[in-house]
Design a protein around this motif. Structure first.
Motif, PDB file in Angstrom:
ATOM      1  N   ASP A 127     -37.030 -44.020 -32.704  1.00 22.72           N
ATOM      2  CA  ASP A 127     -36.577 -43.855 -31.326  1.00 22.72           C
ATOM      3  C   ASP A 127     -36.610 -45.227 -30.661  1.00 22.72           C
ATOM      4  O   ASP A 127     -37.690 -45.773 -30.441  1.00 22.72           O
ATOM      5  CB  ASP A 127     -37.618 -42.959 -30.632  1.00 22.72           C
ATOM      6  CG  ASP A 127     -37.032 -41.725 -30.017  1.00 22.72           C
ATOM      7  OD1 ASP A 127     -35.892 -41.377 -30.340  1.00 22.72           O
ATOM      8  OD2 ASP A 127     -37.735 -41.109 -29.199  1.00 22.72           O
ATOM      9  N   ILE A 176     -35.552 -46.987 -27.291  1.00 32.51           N
ATOM     10  CA  ILE A 176     -35.072 -46.572 -25.962  1.00 32.51           C
ATOM     11  C   ILE A 176     -34.567 -47.719 -25.089  1.00 32.51           C
ATOM     12  O   ILE A 176     -34.269 -47.515 -23.919  1.00 32.51           O
ATOM     13  CB  ILE A 176     -36.167 -45.773 -25.208  1.00 32.51           C
ATOM     14  CG1 ILE A 176     -37.420 -46.631 -24.992  1.00 32.51           C
ATOM     15  CG2 ILE A 176     -36.527 -44.491 -25.945  1.00 32.51           C
ATOM     16  CD1 ILE A 176     -38.394 -46.044 -23.983  1.00 32.51           C
ATOM     17  N   GLN A 178     -30.687 -50.209 -29.179  1.00 32.13           N
ATOM     18  CA  GLN A 178     -30.993 -48.907 -28.565  1.00 32.13           C
ATOM     19  C   GLN A 178     -30.280 -47.738 -29.240  1.00 32.13           C
ATOM     20  O   GLN A 178     -29.088 -47.804 -29.532  1.00 32.13           O
ATOM     21  CB  GLN A 178     -30.574 -48.965 -27.093  1.00 32.13           C
ATOM     22  CG  GLN A 178     -30.889 -47.710 -26.327  1.00 32.13           C
ATOM     23  CD  GLN A 178     -30.719 -47.894 -24.818  1.00 32.13           C
ATOM     24  OE1 GLN A 178     -30.197 -48.916 -24.356  1.00 32.13           O
ATOM     25  NE2 GLN A 178     -31.150 -46.922 -24.061  1.00 32.13           N
ATOM     26  N   ARG A 198     -31.037 -42.248 -21.757  1.00 34.70           N
ATOM     27  CA  ARG A 198     -31.439 -41.265 -20.753  1.00 34.70           C
ATOM     28  C   ARG A 198     -30.192 -40.664 -20.128  1.00 34.70           C
ATOM     29  O   ARG A 198     -29.386 -41.369 -19.541  1.00 34.70           O
ATOM     30  CB  ARG A 198     -32.269 -41.965 -19.686  1.00 34.70           C
ATOM     31  CG  ARG A 198     -33.534 -42.543 -20.262  1.00 34.70           C
ATOM     32  CD  ARG A 198     -34.154 -43.530 -19.309  1.00 34.70           C
ATOM     33  NE  ARG A 198     -35.440 -43.994 -19.835  1.00 34.70           N
ATOM     34  CZ  ARG A 198     -36.296 -44.743 -19.157  1.00 34.70           C
ATOM     35  NH1 ARG A 198     -36.020 -45.113 -17.918  1.00 34.70           N
ATOM     36  NH2 ARG A 198     -37.416 -45.117 -19.705  1.00 34.70           N
ATOM     37  N   TRP A 245     -32.219 -38.133 -15.457  1.00 24.71           N
ATOM     38  CA  TRP A 245     -33.441 -38.877 -15.166  1.00 24.71           C
ATOM     39  C   TRP A 245     -33.718 -38.810 -13.677  1.00 24.71           C
ATOM     40  O   TRP A 245     -32.848 -39.137 -12.882  1.00 24.71           O
ATOM     41  CB  TRP A 245     -33.256 -40.338 -15.612  1.00 24.71           C
ATOM     42  CG  TRP A 245     -34.519 -40.964 -16.104  1.00 24.71           C
ATOM     43  CD1 TRP A 245     -35.252 -41.902 -15.448  1.00 24.71           C
ATOM     44  CD2 TRP A 245     -35.189 -40.697 -17.322  1.00 24.71           C
ATOM     45  NE1 TRP A 245     -36.346 -42.227 -16.210  1.00 24.71           N
ATOM     46  CE2 TRP A 245     -36.337 -41.503 -17.359  1.00 24.71           C
ATOM     47  CE3 TRP A 245     -34.949 -39.830 -18.396  1.00 24.71           C
ATOM     48  CZ2 TRP A 245     -37.236 -41.487 -18.429  1.00 24.71           C
ATOM     49  CZ3 TRP A 245     -35.833 -39.810 -19.448  1.00 24.71           C
ATOM     50  CH2 TRP A 245     -36.965 -40.636 -19.455  1.00 24.71           C
ATOM     51  N   ARG A 290     -42.196 -39.681 -14.359  1.00 22.03           N
ATOM     52  CA  ARG A 290     -41.207 -38.804 -14.985  1.00 22.03           C
ATOM     53  C   ARG A 290     -40.943 -37.615 -14.083  1.00 22.03           C
ATOM     54  O   ARG A 290     -41.729 -37.321 -13.191  1.00 22.03           O
ATOM     55  CB  ARG A 290     -41.712 -38.293 -16.344  1.00 22.03           C
ATOM     56  CG  ARG A 290     -41.997 -39.399 -17.344  1.00 22.03           C
ATOM     57  CD  ARG A 290     -40.713 -40.108 -17.724  1.00 22.03           C
ATOM     58  NE  ARG A 290     -40.982 -41.254 -18.581  1.00 22.03           N
ATOM     59  CZ  ARG A 290     -41.185 -41.166 -19.889  1.00 22.03           C
ATOM     60  NH1 ARG A 290     -41.188 -40.003 -20.483  1.00 22.03           N
ATOM     61  NH2 ARG A 290     -41.401 -42.251 -20.597  1.00 22.03           N
ATOM     62  N   ASP A 296     -36.071 -34.297 -17.274  1.00 22.22           N
ATOM     63  CA  ASP A 296     -35.575 -35.564 -17.845  1.00 22.22           C
ATOM     64  C   ASP A 296     -35.096 -35.321 -19.277  1.00 22.22           C
ATOM     65  O   ASP A 296     -35.786 -34.670 -20.080  1.00 22.22           O
ATOM     66  CB  ASP A 296     -36.690 -36.622 -17.869  1.00 22.22           C
ATOM     67  CG  ASP A 296     -37.010 -37.183 -16.478  1.00 22.22           C
ATOM     68  OD1 ASP A 296     -36.281 -36.863 -15.519  1.00 22.22           O
ATOM     69  OD2 ASP A 296     -37.989 -37.951 -16.371  1.00 22.22           O
ATOM     70  N   THR A 297     -33.936 -35.837 -19.581  1.00 23.67           N
ATOM     71  CA  THR A 297     -33.318 -35.562 -20.883  1.00 23.67           C
ATOM     72  C   THR A 297     -32.793 -36.839 -21.524  1.00 23.67           C
ATOM     73  O   THR A 297     -32.195 -37.681 -20.848  1.00 23.67           O
ATOM     74  CB  THR A 297     -32.163 -34.549 -20.715  1.00 23.67           C
ATOM     75  OG1 THR A 297     -32.690 -33.373 -20.126  1.00 23.67           O
ATOM     76  CG2 THR A 297     -31.518 -34.189 -22.045  1.00 23.67           C
ATOM     77  N   VAL A 298     -33.044 -36.960 -22.820  1.00 19.47           N
ATOM     78  CA  VAL A 298     -32.640 -38.135 -23.600  1.00 19.47           C
ATOM     79  C   VAL A 298     -31.732 -37.679 -24.736  1.00 19.47           C
ATOM     80  O   VAL A 298     -32.023 -36.671 -25.387  1.00 19.47           O
ATOM     81  CB  VAL A 298     -33.909 -38.826 -24.164  1.00 19.47           C
ATOM     82  CG1 VAL A 298     -33.558 -39.951 -25.126  1.00 19.47           C
ATOM     83  CG2 VAL A 298     -34.796 -39.344 -23.041  1.00 19.47           C
ATOM     84  N   THR A 352     -31.040 -34.003 -28.688  1.00 17.66           N
ATOM     85  CA  THR A 352     -31.639 -34.243 -27.361  1.00 17.66           C
ATOM     86  C   THR A 352     -33.131 -33.894 -27.319  1.00 17.66           C
ATOM     87  O   THR A 352     -33.612 -33.094 -28.124  1.00 17.66           O
ATOM     88  CB  THR A 352     -30.969 -33.369 -26.271  1.00 17.66           C
ATOM     89  OG1 THR A 352     -31.060 -32.006 -26.647  1.00 17.66           O
ATOM     90  CG2 THR A 352     -29.533 -33.752 -26.015  1.00 17.66           C
TER      91      THR A 352
END
Ligand SMILES: *[C@@H]1O[C@H](CO)[C@@H](O)[C@H](O)[C@H]1NC(C)=O
Length: 196
Positions: free
Chosen positions: A47, A49, A54, A58, A61, A73, A77-79, A102
């Motif tokens: 991972d 970020i 990268q 994100r 956020w 946070r 929140d989603t990545v 995700t």
């Protein structure tokens, strides 16, 4: 049983039928177990970020309310990830695939992500196949258990679990996760060659 025989022949017949059905079901279960092949893999997922390499961005956020146990946070929140997957824990170890999907900060109180990733395998016996992993990642636990919910290609109908660990935090922006996969797939039928 003797009493049933003397006074209730019908009851005895019902019991005999029920026992036969139970035996048949048990045999079918055993056959089902015998006809699955184990799938064991240990994969490392990187991972990253930030920075030029990268692989995780994100998407959502700071939209939800401030998080109760993760300062800075917010709930929701989603990545999105397209992480390199390697054979060993080092990022220079041979590449074996990509983990795409995700993470979402899904608990309002605890440090819990819900993960949904598909690992596309690009080398070895499962080259060209995918394995689908989903579940709850309580990030501060040493080992988390997620589910193998399916797969494609040689991993079609995969089922099992993944022991998911943070293997190494290399820097503020690079973390390696270990995915210890314990799964199985249906074995080819014994008569597959004869009937095809
Ligand atoms: C994986 O499969 C692809 C497509 O068939 C092939 O081009 C590639 O060389 C294979 N990679 C490895 C490492 O076996």
């Amino acid at each position: 049983m003797a009493i049933a025989n003397k006074h209730h022949p019908l009851l005895l017949a019902v019991v005999v039928v029920a026992l036969s059905l139970a035996a048949a079901a048990a045999a079918a279960t055993l056959a089902g177990l015998r006809h699955r092949s184990p799938v064991r893999m240990r994969l490392y997922m990187h991972d990253v970020i930030g920075g030029p390499e990268q692989t995780a961005i994100r998407l959502i956020w700071g939209v939800g309310p401030p998080h109760k146990s993760m300062p800075g946070r917010t709930f929701g929140d989603t990545v999105a990830v397209d992480d390199l997957v390697t054979e060993g824990p080092s990022i220079g170890s041979p590449a074996v695939g990509r983990a795409q999907g995700t993470y979402m900060l899904s608990s309002q109180r605890e440090a819990v992500l819900v993960v949904d990733i598909t690992v596309a395998i690009t080398s070895g016996a499962y080259n060209g196949s995918t394995i689908v992993v989903a579940g709850r990642d309580r990030v501060r636990d040493e080992t988390r258990e997620l589910a193998v919910v399916g797969g494609t290609g040689a991993l079609r109908e995969a089922a099992g679990y993944v022991l998911w660990r943070t293997a190494k935090v290399w820097s503020e922006i690079h973390m390696t996760l270990e995915l210890d996969v314990h799964a199985s797939v249906p074995a080819p039928a014994d008569d597959a060659v004869a009937t095809e």
